[in-house]
Design a protein around this motif. Sequence first.
Motif, short mmCIF file in Angstrom:
data_model
loop_
_atom_site.label_atom_id
_atom_site.label_comp_id
_atom_site.label_asym_id
_atom_site.label_seq_id
_atom_site.Cartn_x
_atom_site.Cartn_y
_atom_site.Cartn_z
N LYS A 151 0.77 -1.25 -0.10
CA LYS A 151 0.26 0.09 -0.20
C LYS A 151 1.04 1.18 -0.02
O LYS A 151 0.88 1.97 0.93
N ASN A 186 -3.57 -6.73 4.29
CA ASN A 186 -3.90 -7.30 2.91
C ASN A 186 -4.15 -8.95 2.99
O ASN A 186 -5.15 -9.47 2.18
N ASP A 233 -7.79 -9.44 4.74
CA ASP A 233 -8.89 -8.76 3.98
C ASP A 233 -9.03 -9.13 2.61
O ASP A 233 -9.53 -8.93 1.70
N VAL A 234 -8.32 -10.31 2.12
CA VAL A 234 -8.33 -10.95 0.83
C VAL A 234 -9.95 -11.20 0.43
O VAL A 234 -10.32 -10.89 -0.84
N ASP A 248 -11.22 -7.57 -0.51
CA ASP A 248 -10.59 -7.17 -1.38
C ASP A 248 -11.17 -7.87 -2.88
O ASP A 248 -10.98 -7.20 -3.99
N THR A 249 -11.43 -9.02 -2.64
CA THR A 249 -12.18 -9.65 -3.90
C THR A 249 -13.53 -9.04 -4.33
O THR A 249 -13.62 -9.02 -5.65
N ARG A 298 -11.60 -1.40 -6.19
CA ARG A 298 -10.66 -0.57 -5.82
C ARG A 298 -9.39 -1.39 -5.53
O ARG A 298 -8.17 -1.25 -5.56
N THR A 299 -9.67 -2.67 -5.03
CA THR A 299 -8.55 -3.81 -4.45
C THR A 299 -8.79 -4.93 -5.23
O THR A 299 -7.76 -5.68 -4.68
N LYS A 300 -9.34 -5.20 -6.18
CA LYS A 300 -9.55 -6.51 -6.83
C LYS A 300 -8.27 -6.72 -7.55
O LYS A 300 -8.07 -7.91 -7.98
N ARG A 309 -4.88 -6.33 -6.37
CA ARG A 309 -4.15 -6.67 -5.40
C ARG A 309 -3.30 -8.01 -5.40
O ARG A 309 -4.40 -9.00 -6.08
N VAL A 350 -5.33 -11.08 -4.06
CA VAL A 350 -6.46 -11.41 -4.98
C VAL A 350 -6.28 -12.11 -6.31
O VAL A 350 -6.84 -13.13 -6.62
#
Length: 313
Positions: A35, A87, A90-91, A94-95, A99-101, A103, A106
């Motif tokens: 991040k 990270n 929180d997978v 995030d999936t 905005r996090t897919k 990473r 994921v």
Amino acid sequence: MNKEGIPSPLKDGLDAFSKEKNTSTLITDLKALFKANVLLANVLPVFTGYWLSLAFSNTSFSANWSLFLLTMIGGTMVIAGALIINNWYDVDIDTVMDRTKNRPTVTGNISLKVVLTMGIAFSLFGFILLLFTTIEAAIWAFVGWFTYVILYTMWSKRRYTLNTVIGSVSGAVSPLIGWTAIQSGFHLVPVVLFLILFIFQMPHTFAIAMRKNNEYKAAGVAMLPVVHGFAMTKRQIFVYVACLLPLPFYLVSLGTTFIVIATLLNITWLALGIYGFFTKNDQKWARVIFIYSVNYITILFLLMVIVTLPLFG
């Protein structure tokens, strides 16, 4: 011509391009895993805290290079470790969120086992380095790490709107890490720095939550606008920004220039907060609040360094 029927120069070019692309992907993945923007935003207050502690204790910067490196590298590693573990944990969220897919946790570009190992390793090495500065600096780093990883990420983020308050504590201790590497944290300046960072993070995070409201709702994250709506969130933003107004006046030792600029920044932010009660475009307003908050905290903490430069002359 090779056995695949591709001329050698062309094959070499394709191999080079493939390697460059893989390197680029790895860098992108690492930036997402660490991040990078959040990490840098948290490292700046560590530096500012260290710098101000030197200034207020009449300690030479050049004579403390080793201590500076231990503080900055150790603090950065602890913060990075906490972000990496976030990270890893929180997978599932995030999936779901756009905005996090991308990473690496994921996409699978970096395995979850490797991510967890990295998070633990960075955290431990960071704590070890900070123990070579002062025990108090290591304690404050642990307070921030524990608050972010355990109390925020694993306990409150998915359950309570107070997750923002809890998460803000972890970010607010960063200047204390830098300050206490030099002297005790029982001083007005680091306490005010803590309060500024703590309060700033509330409207900053609420603005993000408004912009990504649908994503947080889909992921089941209990952010304030998801649970209580935009009207309540706007009132909270206004209240927290208003709480910033008196804080520069507790830093009179930084001089009139700092107080004037900091106060103007606060008044401008408050005016933007008031405008939120009248705007019909909540998303555009939330974006303005977010952008302003990022610039606000960067300018403020760099300004603290600039106005104290004469103390090292």
